[in-house]
Design a protein around this motif. Structure first.
Motif, PDB file in Angstrom:
ATOM      1  N   ALA A  62      39.087  39.783  37.993  1.00  0.00           N
ATOM      2  CA  ALA A  62      39.833  40.689  38.819  1.00  0.00           C
ATOM      3  C   ALA A  62      40.575  39.487  39.274  1.00  0.00           C
ATOM      4  O   ALA A  62      41.836  39.237  39.831  1.00  0.00           O
ATOM      5  CB  ALA A  62      39.429  40.907  39.967  1.00  0.00           C
ATOM      6  N   LYS A  63      40.119  38.522  40.406  1.00  0.00           N
ATOM      7  CA  LYS A  63      40.642  37.109  40.826  1.00  0.00           C
ATOM      8  C   LYS A  63      41.207  36.147  40.497  1.00  0.00           C
ATOM      9  O   LYS A  63      41.943  35.944  41.265  1.00  0.00           O
ATOM     10  CB  LYS A  63      39.153  36.819  42.142  1.00  0.00           C
ATOM     11  N   GLY A  64      40.980  36.484  39.586  1.00  0.00           N
ATOM     12  CA  GLY A  64      41.235  34.644  39.051  1.00  0.00           C
ATOM     13  C   GLY A  64      40.631  33.428  38.937  1.00  0.00           C
ATOM     14  O   GLY A  64      41.017  32.741  39.185  1.00  0.00           O
ATOM     15  N   ARG A  65      39.118  34.153  39.509  1.00  0.00           N
ATOM     16  CA  ARG A  65      38.116  33.114  40.773  1.00  0.00           C
ATOM     17  C   ARG A  65      37.432  31.956  40.111  1.00  0.00           C
ATOM     18  O   ARG A  65      37.108  32.611  38.417  1.00  0.00           O
ATOM     19  CB  ARG A  65      37.731  33.732  41.177  1.00  0.00           C
ATOM     20  N   PRO A  66      37.477  30.921  39.786  1.00  0.00           N
ATOM     21  CA  PRO A  66      36.229  30.292  38.584  1.00  0.00           C
ATOM     22  C   PRO A  66      35.565  30.439  38.891  1.00  0.00           C
ATOM     23  O   PRO A  66      34.721  30.402  40.111  1.00  0.00           O
ATOM     24  CB  PRO A  66      37.415  28.199  39.404  1.00  0.00           C
ATOM     25  N   PRO A 148      33.513  38.477  47.552  1.00  0.00           N
ATOM     26  CA  PRO A 148      34.332  37.332  48.312  1.00  0.00           C
ATOM     27  C   PRO A 148      35.512  38.261  48.981  1.00  0.00           C
ATOM     28  O   PRO A 148      35.989  39.478  49.127  1.00  0.00           O
ATOM     29  CB  PRO A 148      35.183  36.690  46.818  1.00  0.00           C
ATOM     30  N   SER A 149      36.592  37.191  49.699  1.00  0.00           N
ATOM     31  CA  SER A 149      38.117  37.468  49.492  1.00  0.00           C
ATOM     32  C   SER A 149      38.641  38.335  49.346  1.00  0.00           C
ATOM     33  O   SER A 149      38.974  37.444  47.867  1.00  0.00           O
ATOM     34  CB  SER A 149      38.964  37.163  51.094  1.00  0.00           C
ATOM     35  N   ALA A 150      39.876  39.553  49.109  1.00  0.00           N
ATOM     36  CA  ALA A 150      40.119  40.461  48.283  1.00  0.00           C
ATOM     37  C   ALA A 150      41.425  39.337  47.959  1.00  0.00           C
ATOM     38  O   ALA A 150      42.581  40.877  47.876  1.00  0.00           O
ATOM     39  CB  ALA A 150      39.688  41.856  49.034  1.00  0.00           C
ATOM     40  N   ASN A 151      42.197  38.824  48.169  1.00  0.00           N
ATOM     41  CA  ASN A 151      43.303  37.610  47.418  1.00  0.00           C
ATOM     42  C   ASN A 151      42.605  37.439  46.175  1.00  0.00           C
ATOM     43  O   ASN A 151      41.513  37.153  45.002  1.00  0.00           O
ATOM     44  CB  ASN A 151      42.868  36.680  48.105  1.00  0.00           C
ATOM     45  N   ARG A 152      44.053  37.382  44.851  1.00  0.00           N
ATOM     46  CA  ARG A 152      44.375  36.438  43.893  1.00  0.00           C
ATOM     47  C   ARG A 152      43.578  35.081  44.652  1.00  0.00           C
ATOM     48  O   ARG A 152      44.074  34.498  45.697  1.00  0.00           O
ATOM     49  CB  ARG A 152      45.334  36.844  43.466  1.00  0.00           C
ATOM     50  N   PRO A 156      46.533  33.642  50.663  1.00  0.00           N
ATOM     51  CA  PRO A 156      46.063  34.310  51.592  1.00  0.00           C
ATOM     52  C   PRO A 156      45.064  35.092  51.342  1.00  0.00           C
ATOM     53  O   PRO A 156      45.965  36.039  51.172  1.00  0.00           O
ATOM     54  CB  PRO A 156      47.411  34.107  52.593  1.00  0.00           C
ATOM     55  N   SER A 157      44.118  34.815  52.331  1.00  0.00           N
ATOM     56  CA  SER A 157      43.109  36.207  52.294  1.00  0.00           C
ATOM     57  C   SER A 157      44.017  37.212  53.086  1.00  0.00           C
ATOM     58  O   SER A 157      44.363  36.989  53.761  1.00  0.00           O
ATOM     59  CB  SER A 157      42.114  35.807  53.056  1.00  0.00           C
ATOM     60  N   PRO A 158      43.802  38.373  52.526  1.00  0.00           N
ATOM     61  CA  PRO A 158      43.861  39.261  52.918  1.00  0.00           C
ATOM     62  C   PRO A 158      43.681  40.517  54.414  1.00  0.00           C
ATOM     63  O   PRO A 158      42.246  40.474  54.686  1.00  0.00           O
ATOM     64  CB  PRO A 158      43.924  40.377  52.107  1.00  0.00           C
TER      65      PRO A 158
END
Ligand code: TXA
Ligand code: MG
Length: 332
Positions: A62-66, A148-152, A156-158
């Protein structure tokens, strides 16, 4: 895991007394392995059952997180951390002073914590947030909540639910909107798994306050220690236009012409005619509004954002850190 697009339910909740029916539905999503965005006192978090590897895995898609960037596990009471890892006396002391609140503690992980959550580091980051909605959600879910913070990834964090919708709409089942968050920068991450505590990320709990409780804290500004917190390796908090930094009272060199298309954010008013300007007046308000200001200024039509650096003590250390990352300056 591939990305699944879905309808996102966007629901307002009363921050101090969240509606039971809504919270029950949110908890049932967590229980069956889905994703729910919830408010904390720092920023909005993207929640999933921390003990379910498949659920935790969905966060990364969902985040595109490594995949090697580990997750913070949120608990609703200090005892919730017991099954997750090793709690030494010093850790218990920190928990009793700073929880609930913006302090994340990295401790040796118990085998029950999935690899997706630890990033294979052998440690786990735990935190008890100071927000009634977050605490209610975790309690009703009956499991610790990875968040985690709910940003892509990289954005910037939301600090507002609208910012979450912009980044994660269609990628999560539910967003709980309790209005803007208080602290605005993320929690402080302190590694207490070794001899001397290490400040991995400055945040809502100041280094000075930590030192009062545990004495010496190692605060790495460069070098190998940064490799311990994988999140610090990636570019962060980046708006879609460049950010340049100035020390208080300085004018950005060559950028004081009114035609330069420059936006400004800082504690004091812009020292040049800015196309858009956010002036916070205090470092606490700067922390609370920074990420939203970056998102708003990138939409202002400006081509560059000029950001005034606050003094690097207290919460100012965290604001400086986020601004330096937004400007593309790695600490390592
Ligand atoms: O305020 C916050 O901390 C928010 C709210 C939602 O709780 N969460 C947050 O999570 O900022 P995230 O994933 O965006 O940032 C967590 C940071 C990352 O830099 C990550 O690499 C680091 O903590 N981290 C997580 N687990 C770790 C571990 N076991 N060892 C070292 N660093 C870890
Ligand atoms: Mg983050």
């Amino acid at each position: 895991m591939g990305l699944i697009l879905m309808m996102t339910e966007f629901i307002k909740v009363t921050p101090l007394d969240p509606e039971k029916e809504v919270m029950e539905r949110a908890a049932s999503i967590i229980k069956r392995g889905g994703l729910v965005v919830f408010p904390t006192e720092t920023v909005y978090g993207l929640g999933a059952n921390a003990l379910d590897p498949v659920a935790a895995g969905k966060i990364f898609a969902a985040k595109g997180r490594p995949a090697d960037n580990p997750l913070i596990v949120h608990v609703h009471e200090p005892q919730g951390a017991e099954p997750l890892g090793k709690l030494e006396q010093r850790t218990l002391d920190l928990m009793s002073v700073f929880w609930p609140g913006p302090l994340t503690l990295v401790i040796p992980a118990a085998p029950v914590v999935p690899l997706q959550v630890t990033g294979g580091l052998g440690t786990v980051a735990v935190r008890m947030p100071a927000h009634p909605v977050a605490l209610d959600l975790i309690r009703r879910s009956g499991v610790p909540v990875a968040g985690p913070s709910a940003n892509r990834s990289g954005r910037p964090s939301p600090t507002r639910a609208e910012d979450v919708m912009e980044d994660l709409g269609g990628r999560v089942e539910m967003i709980l909107d309790a209005g803007p968050t208080d602290v605005g920068v993320e929690s402080t991450v302190l590694d207490v798994s070794g001899e001397v505590p290490i400040l991995l990320r400055p945040g809502g709990t100041s280094l000075e306050m930590l030192q009062e409780v545990v004495g010496k804290v190692f605060s790495p500004s460069s070098g190998n220690e940064l490799a311990r917190s994988p999140g610090t390796r990636y570019r962060h908090y980046a708006p879609s236009i460049p950010v340049i930094l100035v020390e208080p009272g300085q004018s950005p060199s060559g950028c004081d012409a009114p035609t330069s298309g420059m936006a400004y954010v800082g504690i004091s008013p812009a020292p040049f005619p800015a196309v858009a300007e956010v002036c916070f007046g205090s470092v606490e308000k700067y922390a609370a509004g920074l990420f939203t200001a970056l998102r708003e200024l990138e939409r202002s039509g400006a081509s560059v954002i000029c950001a005034e650096l606050p003094p690097g003590t207290g919460i100012g250390r965290a604001v400086r850190d986020r601004l330096e990352r937004a400007a593309g300056k790695a600490r390592a």
